[in-house]
Design a protein around this motif. Structure first.
Motif, mmCIF file in Angstrom:
data_model
loop_
_atom_site.group_PDB
_atom_site.id
_atom_site.type_symbol
_atom_site.label_atom_id
_atom_site.label_comp_id
_atom_site.label_asym_id
_atom_site.label_seq_id
_atom_site.Cartn_x
_atom_site.Cartn_y
_atom_site.Cartn_z
ATOM 1 N N ALA A 1 0.807 -1.223 0.000
ATOM 2 C CA ALA A 1 0.000 0.000 0.000
ATOM 3 C C ALA A 1 0.841 1.275 0.000
ATOM 4 O O ALA A 1 0.494 2.237 -0.691
ATOM 5 C CB ALA A 1 -0.969 -0.007 1.181
ATOM 6 N N PRO A 2 1.955 1.351 0.768
ATOM 7 C CA PRO A 2 2.753 2.588 0.711
ATOM 8 C C PRO A 2 3.307 2.879 -0.683
ATOM 9 O O PRO A 2 3.375 4.037 -1.096
ATOM 10 C CB PRO A 2 3.879 2.316 1.717
ATOM 11 N N VAL A 3 3.719 1.837 -1.414
ATOM 12 C CA VAL A 3 4.211 2.035 -2.779
ATOM 13 C C VAL A 3 3.088 2.551 -3.667
ATOM 14 O O VAL A 3 3.252 3.512 -4.425
ATOM 15 C CB VAL A 3 4.785 0.721 -3.355
ATOM 16 N N PHE A 4 1.929 1.900 -3.568
ATOM 17 C CA PHE A 4 0.772 2.340 -4.350
ATOM 18 C C PHE A 4 0.435 3.797 -4.051
ATOM 19 O O PHE A 4 0.235 4.608 -4.959
ATOM 20 C CB PHE A 4 -0.437 1.455 -4.052
ATOM 21 N N ALA A 5 0.365 4.146 -2.752
ATOM 22 C CA ALA A 5 -0.041 5.503 -2.365
ATOM 23 C C ALA A 5 0.942 6.535 -2.890
ATOM 24 O O ALA A 5 0.548 7.615 -3.364
ATOM 25 C CB ALA A 5 -0.146 5.588 -0.843
ATOM 26 N N LYS A 6 2.227 6.208 -2.842
ATOM 27 C CA LYS A 6 3.247 7.144 -3.315
ATOM 28 C C LYS A 6 3.101 7.402 -4.810
ATOM 29 O O LYS A 6 3.168 8.559 -5.258
ATOM 30 C CB LYS A 6 4.632 6.579 -2.990
ATOM 31 N N VAL A 7 2.897 6.331 -5.573
ATOM 32 C CA VAL A 7 2.775 6.479 -7.020
ATOM 33 C C VAL A 7 1.448 7.134 -7.388
ATOM 34 O O VAL A 7 1.386 7.992 -8.276
ATOM 35 C CB VAL A 7 2.919 5.109 -7.714
ATOM 36 N N ALA A 8 0.364 6.741 -6.699
ATOM 37 C CA ALA A 8 -0.975 7.231 -7.051
ATOM 38 C C ALA A 8 -1.099 8.742 -6.891
ATOM 39 O O ALA A 8 -1.936 9.366 -7.550
ATOM 40 C CB ALA A 8 -2.022 6.525 -6.198
ATOM 41 N N LYS A 9 -0.277 9.338 -6.041
ATOM 42 C CA LYS A 9 -0.322 10.799 -5.871
ATOM 43 C C LYS A 9 -0.019 11.532 -7.168
ATOM 44 O O LYS A 9 -0.402 12.693 -7.333
ATOM 45 C CB LYS A 9 0.683 11.234 -4.787
ATOM 46 N N PHE A 10 0.659 10.868 -8.093
ATOM 47 C CA PHE A 10 1.052 11.512 -9.335
ATOM 48 C C PHE A 10 0.107 11.184 -10.497
ATOM 49 O O PHE A 10 0.349 11.601 -11.627
ATOM 50 C CB PHE A 10 2.488 11.121 -9.697
ATOM 51 N N VAL A 11 -0.955 10.412 -10.215
ATOM 52 C CA VAL A 11 -1.969 10.149 -11.237
ATOM 53 C C VAL A 11 -2.705 11.439 -11.548
ATOM 54 O O VAL A 11 -2.997 12.246 -10.653
ATOM 55 C CB VAL A 11 -2.952 9.063 -10.759
ATOM 56 N N SER A 12 -3.019 11.660 -12.811
ATOM 57 C CA SER A 12 -3.669 12.897 -13.244
ATOM 58 C C SER A 12 -4.963 13.159 -12.486
ATOM 59 O O SER A 12 -5.723 12.237 -12.183
ATOM 60 C CB SER A 12 -3.969 12.810 -14.750
ATOM 61 N N ALA A 13 -5.224 14.422 -12.211
ATOM 62 C CA ALA A 13 -6.471 14.805 -11.551
ATOM 63 C C ALA A 13 -7.678 14.492 -12.430
ATOM 64 O O ALA A 13 -8.795 14.340 -11.936
ATOM 65 C CB ALA A 13 -6.443 16.296 -11.204
ATOM 66 N N ASP A 14 -7.450 14.392 -13.728
ATOM 67 C CA ASP A 14 -8.522 14.069 -14.675
ATOM 68 C C ASP A 14 -8.558 12.584 -15.010
ATOM 69 O O ASP A 14 -9.174 12.181 -16.003
ATOM 70 C CB ASP A 14 -8.331 14.864 -15.974
ATOM 71 N N ALA A 15 -7.910 11.772 -14.176
ATOM 72 C CA ALA A 15 -7.735 10.353 -14.504
ATOM 73 C C ALA A 15 -9.057 9.621 -14.682
ATOM 74 O O ALA A 15 -9.188 8.780 -15.584
ATOM 75 C CB ALA A 15 -6.894 9.662 -13.429
ATOM 76 N N LEU A 16 -10.052 9.919 -13.844
ATOM 77 C CA LEU A 16 -11.321 9.203 -13.951
ATOM 78 C C LEU A 16 -11.999 9.507 -15.286
ATOM 79 O O LEU A 16 -12.456 8.586 -15.985
ATOM 80 C CB LEU A 16 -12.246 9.565 -12.792
#
Length: 442
Positions: free
Chosen positions: A260-275
């Motif tokens: 989960a920490p790896v996921f959370a770190k990377v997910a912070k950089f997912v685009s705000a328009d990702a959905l």
């Protein structure tokens, strides 16, 4: 429309579904509609403590951990690990929706592989080494056989192993090519180009590896694929995707709480328009499967995700029920027919007895599911394919039998989903609009 605004409309849809021969459990549908409303609660990712899995909240509503041990065993085969990288492995596709898709096709995995390095080129070199080392260490075993990998993008049109490739398409590597680190491309002008594995990694594009696996405890074969989203973490902590686009996480169930920490770190950089981008990409696939590559089964699976992620919850609730209909086992049959061929390629370590048992099981599935002419035709096709597994035929003969059997199944799947989807007015309108737009483009 929100999830719970119009209970009378849900009741109308349930009555319509029953007239179409689709049994909808009203209490379960209401529970799901109430739960899906939590999508707007501000809590994006949730964890299931009991199974140690986590993911996007609406996706977790459709996940059952009953086969989690099996998926973790397969995960040990497909997950790329090694020095210099952090990883988070997830289920995707129908495997991540096992509560509703009781007849999934393949075992689809998605992996976040985050590499810390001083430069992008160094990160690419680490990725190339890790993927290659992993494939060579997981070439074959009693329960698995490596098939192929994708890494890099073709720069020119040409021929690879006698087959045409287009500039801009992913590079597909055989085991021998991965071992040597070289793929030969013949250009239209007769020039012989050598594509180096290490050079392909500098523009990795779609990174993916495929195996065929067998489960000794349950019996049965499946294709197991791992799509790898490789990211580079620069010294300043910035994370970027090596292929230029950081994938969203709206259809993934992660298998290890410790990641989960790896996921959370990377997910912070997912685009705000990702959905919005994800839904648009799904609708692009829906358009493809409703027009140029007609497959109502694949379209239905993607339509479900479009509907649940864009607020069309009642439509999603209807499509959700279709996946549990007995006839949807045909979708699994379609996938497994191709798996039989993959498991019998020259040099495969998968025991032929396991492949034959799978073929026999498919015949029994069809007998249990269908009746009349459709049953007779498909059983006959599968029996012809079964005979090729006895050793009388290989190569082109088996491929022809696989193609014939799959064509029959696709026709049946198309009929099943088309008939039910088109009789629901709101979904029919959506499909017709998609198909009109497709026709206008041509």
């Amino acid at each position: 429309m929100t999830a719970v605004d119009d209970p009378d409309q849900l009741h109308t849809i349930i009555e319509s579904a029953q007239r179409l021969g689709v049994e909808m459990d009203e209490a379960e549908s209401r529970r799901w509609l109430a739960a899906i409303a939590a999508e707007n609660s501000g809590v994006d990712v949730t964890m299931d403590i009991g199974s140690g899995t986590y993911g996007y909240r609406p996706t977790m509503l459709d996940f059952s951990p009953k086969d989690i041990a099996r998926f973790r065993r397969i995960g040990q085969i497909v997950e790329v690990t090694g020095d210099g990288a952090e990883t988070a492995l997830a289920l995707s596709g129908s495997a991540a929706q096992s509560k509703i898709q009781t007849h999934p096709g393949d075992a689809d995995f998605f992996q976040r592989l985050n590499i810390k390095a001083a430069t992008r080129d160094e990160a690419c070199a680490v990725m190339a080494r890790l993927v290659r080392d992993h494939v060579l260490a997981r070439t074959q075993g009693p329960t698995y056989q490596f098939l192929e990998a994708k890494l890099g993008t073709h720069r020119v049109d040409g021929l690879v192993r006698g087959k045409a490739v287009k500039a801009g398409s992913p590079v597909t590597w055989t085991l021998d090519e991965i071992a040597s680190g070289v793929q030969v491309v013949e250009t239209a002008g007769g020039e012989r180009l050598e594509l180096q594995w290490a050079d392909a990694a500098l523009d990795p594009g779609w990174v993916k590896a495929d195996w065929v696996v067998t489960d000794p405890d349950r019996g049965g074969l499946s294709n197991a694929s791992n799509v790898i989203d490789v990211t580079w973490e620069a010294p300043d902590g910035t994370i970027v995707a090596l292929d230029g686009y950081l994938d969203a996480y709206f259809q993934e169930v992660y298998l290890d709480a410790d990641s989960a920490p790896v996921f959370a770190k990377v997910a912070k950089f997912v685009s705000a328009d990702a959905l919005d981008e994800y839904v648009a990409a799904l609708e692009g696939e829906v358009r493809k499967y409703l027009t140029s590559h007609l497959n109502y089964g694949k379209a239905a699976k993607r339509m479900y995700n479009v509907f649940r992620l864009s607020g069309r919850y009642l439509d999603a609730a209807f499509v959700r029920e279709l996946f549990d209909e007995p006839a949807t086992t045909l979708y699994q049959v379609w996938s497994l027919i191709g798996t039989l061929e993959n498991a019998t390629k020259e040099g495969s370590s998968i025991p032929i007895e396991d492949v034959q048992d799978q073929a026999d099981a498919l015949v029994l599935q069809i007998v249990d599911t269908l009746e009349g002419d459709a049953e007779s035709e498909l059983v006959a096709a599968l029996l012809r394919l079964r005979r090729t597994l006895e050793g009388q035929h290989t190569g082109e003969a088996r491929s022809a039998e696989v193609a014939a059997a799959q064509a029959l199944v696709v026709n049946l799947v198309n009929t099943f989903y088309r008939d039910r989807l088109l009789l629901m007015p709101s979904i029919r309108e959506y499909i017709e609009q998609i198909q009109r737009e497709g026709a206008d483009r041509h």
